[in-house]
Enzyme design. Sequence first.
Site, mmCIF file in Angstrom:
data_model
loop_
_atom_site.group_PDB
_atom_site.id
_atom_site.type_symbol
_atom_site.label_atom_id
_atom_site.label_comp_id
_atom_site.label_asym_id
_atom_site.label_seq_id
_atom_site.Cartn_x
_atom_site.Cartn_y
_atom_site.Cartn_z
ATOM 1 N N HIS A 198 36.187 29.514 44.858
ATOM 2 C CA HIS A 198 35.736 30.891 46.096
ATOM 3 C C HIS A 198 36.756 31.707 46.018
ATOM 4 O O HIS A 198 37.638 32.659 46.692
ATOM 5 C CB HIS A 198 36.583 30.052 47.894
ATOM 6 C CG HIS A 198 37.980 29.313 47.629
ATOM 7 N ND1 HIS A 198 37.624 27.675 47.260
ATOM 8 C CD2 HIS A 198 39.262 29.742 48.121
ATOM 9 C CE1 HIS A 198 39.473 27.355 47.127
ATOM 10 N NE2 HIS A 198 40.051 28.364 47.538
ATOM 11 N N ASP A 253 32.624 24.562 43.493
ATOM 12 C CA ASP A 253 33.934 25.316 43.677
ATOM 13 C C ASP A 253 34.510 25.014 42.243
ATOM 14 O O ASP A 253 35.798 24.747 42.009
ATOM 15 C CB ASP A 253 34.897 24.741 44.923
ATOM 16 C CG ASP A 253 35.592 26.008 44.983
ATOM 17 O OD1 ASP A 253 35.725 27.177 44.259
ATOM 18 O OD2 ASP A 253 36.728 25.781 46.053
ATOM 19 N N SER A 258 45.110 27.175 46.182
ATOM 20 C CA SER A 258 43.423 26.886 45.969
ATOM 21 C C SER A 258 43.211 27.131 44.321
ATOM 22 O O SER A 258 44.483 28.216 43.744
ATOM 23 C CB SER A 258 42.962 28.183 46.673
ATOM 24 O OG SER A 258 42.387 27.133 47.601
#
Length: 814
Positions: free
Chosen positions: A617, A665, A761
């Site tokens: 992402h 992801d 992330s």
Amino acid sequence: DIEQKTSPLCTSVSNISVQMVTRPEKLPVRKPPRKPHRKPIGKVKSKKKAKKTPFWNIQNKIILFTAFLVILAVITWTFLWLHISQAESKDAFYFVGLFRIANIEFLPEYRQKESREFLSVAQNVQQVVRKYSRNYRIPVAQEVKKGGLLVHFWLVFVVPHAKVFCEECVAAVLKDSIQTSIVNRTSVGSLQGLAIDMDSVVLNGASFSFKLCYKGCAQDLYADHPFQHFPLEISATSGHLKCHFKLIASVGYLIRLSVVSLQIEADNCITDSLTIYDSLMPIKSTILYRICEPTRSLMSFVSTNNLMLVTFKSPRVRRLSGIRGYFEVIPEEKCGSTILAKENIGFEGKFSSPYYPSYYPPKCKCTWKFQTPLPTLGIALKFHNYTITKKNVKGCDHGWWEINEHMYCGSYIDHQTIFRIASSVVHIQLQCSSRLSDKPLLVEYGSYNISRPCPTNHFRCSTGLCVPQAQRCDGSNDCFDESDELYCGMLKPACNISASKSQAPLVCDGFRDCEDGRDEQNCIQRIPCNNQTFKCGNDVCFRKQNAKCDGTVDCPDGSDEKGCSCSRTSSSVVHRIIGGSDTLEGGWPWQVSLHFVGSAYCGASVISREWLLSAAHCFQGSRLSDPRPWTAHLGMYIQGNAKFVSPVRRIVVHEYYNSQTFDYDIALLQLSTAWPETMKQLIQPICIPPVGQKVHSGEKCWITGWGRRNEADSKGSTTLQQAEVELIDQTVCVSTYGIVTARMLCAGVMSGKRDACKGDSGGPLSCQRKSDGKWILTGIVSWGRGCGRANFPGVYTRVSNFVPWIHRYVPSLL
Ligand code: ARG
């Protein structure tokens, strides 16, 4: 028959097509450079003489210095001005487009660009467009489409530097010029007597470099005989390759291009690419597909009309570069059918996307109608590597399905799913929503008993599959999404020696049945030695993948774990994000900060000298998926003070990454420069878990990153933060969030407070293995509801599910 010609794209078109219309009268009038004002200097000089003061007095020094500055300013200004005016005169904007003229029929002579017929049409079109904007001219590259003539053209605008240009505006000007005929309510408008199909008008900005192609590498290929293979091959071992092939079939037919193998540099299509267009010119919006990586498996693509353009670019050929493939002419296929299902329960037939096994073209629409013989029977669909889910407000990226008036979106996954429709009459429509060609789809169908979708003694997986009850909770992923392994209870019996003896399969079955892992200890599985195995010092052999560098010492002499790339055991980390604390410098040597256009954006982990692992992402969308604006900062403790910085050469986002659910992801990043061995005190790879490694709820692991320390914070932390988190039972996590797939795992503390947050992330969830002290990359920071909220743990990508995928790109890890 195939006719071969050198393309006019590189020769004649460049002569007739793009004509730079310079309009000097429109350019800003150049002012002559201002002359430096020298008078005061002269005056001062005479004054100086009169007073007979010494020449090098303070005043004169100041004056001379000022004069020097003035001269310098004038020179700089002149250079700057020259530079600006040069840039201005170079500002040409290239456009490439097409439209269909409905009232001219195709003549074979149009294929000859020198023919009188072609030149007359070309002139006609040029006049038409020139009338509306004196800044451009239209030359014609043409080909026929059913009922009319498809006209391809280049436009060039030459405008002063300052003017802003927008693609949509130019297309709008052109469309506006075409008056739609309201009388007969058709979409055909008239432009100077030419009946132009409004829906066919396409205009995109283009790069002029397309026209600079190389000798012998541009061809027009005409083919007539259906299904005959016409080869398409190029190869080079040095120099630069840039080729265009215009493939043209007879009217009413389509073109199928099959790529057998492709050798290019993999760099996300920045330098090397194979691009397939659904037109004869490089019009962006007609791209059918782009291949950015070398491939050896057959892929084929179908056009939506009788023409296709294939461009191949490999400008810096180092090793072998080239393409091996062929194309053929194929008739248009109708997709969809009406099927009467049998009374027998089970899958009985298949249907597929149009032109299967080729990638299916955009703009498709297929309808399948099913009828079962009994009202108690419904229709079951088994999708191969694909699934459909209820459509939400967002559009669908990979096909939208209408099934008995309900809408669903399709997405690609790595396993099969079954979808059941509890009705004896089923109406299915597939529309290809993607602008590009998409991967082929295969669907099995059959009838099923509506009141009992799975046979007795079977468990119904959330993938729709039915598996025998006996296969539930046996540690093997029979449902493909591990739903058969959920809700199994945290522990199984058989944890005392006698019980494990009586239930032999629980011992050494690769599944930790006892909390302390006792049942899996001392399990050496010998297999015959061959070149697929790893041989220890004492002739014991193991499967390479399981034995070598998997962090478990399998060989009695430990040789399987020697010289591995992630050999770090716990060293200086004396531990004491959200709820975290400062780390010690060098405590997490695999932690990476990824900067996008110079600012920290995501985290990543070092897994080898050249490769990093991060979250997909972080690279979503065209700007973020381009490796060029990214830099990787390694060996960093205080944000911005990295010991080693490298540009990113390539970003590999998992092909099944789903931006709506965050499933798959994961992304690999290849560094432009490998980090030097001399930095191994501060930079070290973390180990990839062994394939299918099970994680145990309650296990303590660590998260690290420079992300926000609070949901309300507006920026990340300066010092690398760490927090200890607990792996959370999948069942609990599924019941919290609902949409937690087998590719995800949850970690945190149920009270909240310790969590990753925005900016973390892609960073690691690192777990230290008790058996050997090695650190394993168990998870990748992916998503969560808010940050650090009670009962909403962080969700991480489950890395153990991606080991073969990682090895596909980083074989050196094996
Ligand atoms: N997606 C976030 C990022 O872009 C990370 C979210 C993690 N959230 C959480 N609550 N664990 O950095």
